[in-house]
Design an enzyme around this catalytic site. Structure first.
Site, PDB file in Angstrom:
ATOM      1  N   ASP A 119       1.029  -1.291  -0.094  1.00 26.78           N
ATOM      2  CA  ASP A 119      -0.039   0.152   0.014  1.00 26.78           C
ATOM      3  C   ASP A 119       0.948   1.252  -0.077  1.00 26.78           C
ATOM      4  OD1 ASP A 119      -2.667   1.137   0.383  1.00 26.78           O
ATOM      5  OD2 ASP A 119      -2.270   1.373   2.401  1.00 26.78           O
ATOM      6  N   LYS A 178      -0.898  -1.947  -4.752  1.00 30.96           N
ATOM      7  CA  LYS A 178      -1.486  -0.585  -4.998  1.00 30.96           C
ATOM      8  C   LYS A 178      -0.824   0.754  -5.194  1.00 30.96           C
ATOM      9  CE  LYS A 178      -4.601  -0.993  -1.189  1.00 30.96           C
ATOM     10  NZ  LYS A 178      -5.865  -0.187  -0.472  1.00 30.96           N
TER      11      LYS A 178
HETATM   12  P1  IMP Z   1       1.992  -0.261   3.704  1.00 28.05           P
HETATM   13  O1  IMP Z   1       3.140  -0.080   4.650  1.00 28.05           O
HETATM   14  O2  IMP Z   1       1.062   0.804   3.728  1.00 28.05           O
HETATM   15  O3  IMP Z   1       2.260  -0.938   2.390  1.00 28.05           O
HETATM   16  O4  IMP Z   1       1.016  -1.545   4.501  1.00 28.05           O
HETATM   17  C1  IMP Z   1       0.686  -2.615   3.989  1.00 28.05           C
HETATM   18  C2  IMP Z   1      -0.210  -3.480   4.886  1.00 28.05           C
HETATM   19  O5  IMP Z   1      -1.415  -2.677   5.206  1.00 28.05           O
HETATM   20  C3  IMP Z   1      -0.662  -4.667   4.451  1.00 28.05           C
HETATM   21  O6  IMP Z   1       0.340  -5.679   4.685  1.00 28.05           O
HETATM   22  C4  IMP Z   1      -1.888  -4.890   4.874  1.00 28.05           C
HETATM   23  O7  IMP Z   1      -1.959  -5.596   6.066  1.00 28.05           O
HETATM   24  C5  IMP Z   1      -2.346  -3.603   5.240  1.00 28.05           C
HETATM   25  N1  IMP Z   1      -3.327  -3.190   4.179  1.00 28.05           N
HETATM   26  C6  IMP Z   1      -3.348  -2.241   3.230  1.00 28.05           C
HETATM   27  N2  IMP Z   1      -4.275  -2.128   2.145  1.00 28.05           N
HETATM   28  C7  IMP Z   1      -4.934  -2.982   2.594  1.00 28.05           C
HETATM   29  C8  IMP Z   1      -6.086  -3.514   1.967  1.00 28.05           C
HETATM   30  O8  IMP Z   1      -7.020  -2.928   0.731  1.00 28.05           O
HETATM   31  N3  IMP Z   1      -6.935  -4.463   2.671  1.00 28.05           N
HETATM   32  C9  IMP Z   1      -6.535  -4.970   3.804  1.00 28.05           C
HETATM   33  N4  IMP Z   1      -5.239  -4.389   4.409  1.00 28.05           N
HETATM   34  C10 IMP Z   1      -4.619  -3.775   3.639  1.00 28.05           C
END
Ligand code: IMP
Ligand code: MG
Length: 185
Positions: free
Chosen positions: A111, A139
């Site tokens: 994300d 994403k």
């Molecule tokens: P990042 O550090 O923002 O890349 O976080 C990633 C983490 O956020 C993932 O491993 C998920 O646990 C959570 N996450 C991000 N987007 C989603 C989503 O659309 N659905 C469910 N969990 C999400």
């Protein structure tokens, strides 16, 4: 918020299927072949980030033919409200000493990129033979740090998804497909 435990509420939260279980299975078969090609018979260590990646890990490890060990770690990003604080904490570390291993991090979704950016830095400092990142979902529109996986099985737009390991408030991980979460009901 109404309780997600109530069947009527729970079912309405599953807005629409965006990736079917057949599409997931086909993409994982392809990813397994890609991994076999990358390592050409050399052994690997698949490291799954809990909790979200446990379902993907279970299927991906059965799609590779190279000798394969598995390991798990738990990384949590802390949020103040809905905004990520950018602080990533390892709440459960790997059991293996990864020096001498070809490591692949197996993630459910990237994300903002903060979690994996930190995990990759941490694991690289432990001197693995090599390190790659394979994610089920990406994403890219949401990225806050410059981070690219070596392989993303699906690239999706900016909406919240559930199922196949991914949760909302710990629910929906057991759905066999990936769905959009309905924030409106
Ligand atoms: P990042 O550090 O923002 O890349 O976080 C990633 C983490 O956020 C993932 O491993 C998920 O646990 C959570 N996450 C991000 N987007 C989603 C989503 O659309 N659905 C469910 N969990 C999400
Ligand atoms: Mg996760």
């Amino acid at each position: 918020m109404q309780s997600l435990c109530k069947k009527e509420v729970y079912e309405k939260k599953i807005k629409r299927v965006i990736i079917s279980k057949e599409e997931i299975a086909a993409a994982i078969e392809k990813a397994g072949k890609q991994i076999d090609e990358w390592y050409d018979g050399r052994p690997i260590l698949l490291v799954s980030i809990l909790n979200g990646a446990f379902v993907f890990m279970a299927d991906l490890c059965r799609a590779v033919s190279v000798p394969c060990e598995i390991g798990f770690m738990c990384a949590k990003s802390y949020y103040s409200g809905t905004v990520s604080s950018g602080v990533v904490k390892i709440t459960m570390d790997l059991q293996q000493d990864i020096s001498g291993y070809n490591v692949i991090i197996v993630e459910d979704i990237i994300d903002t990129g903060r979690t994996l950016n930190d995990v990759v830095k941490m694991l690289k400092a432990r001197n693995p033979l090599s390190l790659r990142v394979v994610t089920l979902l990406d994403k890219p529109e949401r990225r806050l740090v410059d981070f690219k996986p070596d392989l993303a099985l699906f690239t999706i737009p900016d909406f919240f998804v559930i199922g196949y390991g991914l949760d909302y408030a710990e629910y929906f991980r057991n759905l066999p497909y990936i769905a959009e979460y309905n924030t409106e009901v």
